[in-house]
Design a protein around this motif. Structure first.
Motif, short mmCIF file in Angstrom:
data_model
loop_
_atom_site.label_atom_id
_atom_site.label_comp_id
_atom_site.label_asym_id
_atom_site.label_seq_id
_atom_site.Cartn_x
_atom_site.Cartn_y
_atom_site.Cartn_z
N GLY A 1 0.82 -1.21 0.00
CA GLY A 1 0.00 0.00 0.00
C GLY A 1 0.85 1.26 0.00
N VAL A 2 0.33 2.27 -0.64
CA VAL A 2 0.99 3.57 -0.65
C VAL A 2 0.01 4.60 -0.10
CG1 VAL A 2 0.34 4.05 -3.05
CG2 VAL A 2 2.29 5.23 -2.06
N ASN A 3 0.55 5.52 0.70
CA ASN A 3 -0.28 6.59 1.24
C ASN A 3 0.57 7.84 1.41
OD1 ASN A 3 1.10 6.44 3.79
ND2 ASN A 3 -0.21 4.71 4.35
N THR A 4 -0.07 8.88 1.88
CA THR A 4 0.62 10.17 2.01
C THR A 4 1.81 10.09 2.95
OG1 THR A 4 -1.46 11.30 1.57
CG2 THR A 4 0.28 12.61 2.58
N TRP A 5 1.68 9.36 4.04
CA TRP A 5 2.79 9.25 5.00
C TRP A 5 4.00 8.58 4.37
CZ3 TRP A 5 3.16 12.19 8.96
CH2 TRP A 5 2.02 12.63 9.62
N LYS A 6 3.78 7.52 3.63
CA LYS A 6 4.89 6.82 2.98
C LYS A 6 5.55 7.71 1.93
CE LYS A 6 3.20 2.15 3.77
NZ LYS A 6 2.82 0.87 3.16
#
Length: 107
Positions: free
Chosen positions: A81-86
């Motif tokens: 998964g990819v998100n803003t934090w990563k």
């Protein structure tokens, strides 16, 4: 030439790290061999780059680029998964590498 060594050191480290995913706890031979050979080759090449590149710069580039690329491979090909934090974390890593290089250029 030292940055060519560094480039290949990064590529070797990336191959080794991604291969870790496929070793199944080092129970699969081919990925396990790729991990061991990849890390050995990476350190040998990194040591050659360190003959002419400051260790702070070389290590920052080696670890930062390696981390960012492995994360991108995980996002793109390994179903992570990819998100803003990563993405923010990767941007901070890249910013740190740039800052260290700018610090060397200032001397």
């Amino acid at each position: 030439m030292p940055y060519l060594f560094l480039t290949f050191a990064i590529a070797s480290e990336i191959c080794a790290t991604v291969s870790l995913k496929f070793t199944e706890g080092f129970s699969r031979l081919v990925p396990s061999v790729i991990v061991v050979v990849g890390y050995i080759l990476s350190f040998v090449l990194l040591s050659q780059a360190l003959k002419q590149v400051p260790v702070s710069t070389a290590y920052a580039i080696w670890s930062g680029v390696g981390t960012a690329v492995v994360a991108a491979i995980g996002f793109a090909f390994l179903g992570e998964g990819v998100n803003t934090w990563k993405l923010t974390g990767i941007a901070l890593i890249i910013g740190g590498v740039v800052a260290l290089n700018l610090g060397d250029a200032a001397h």
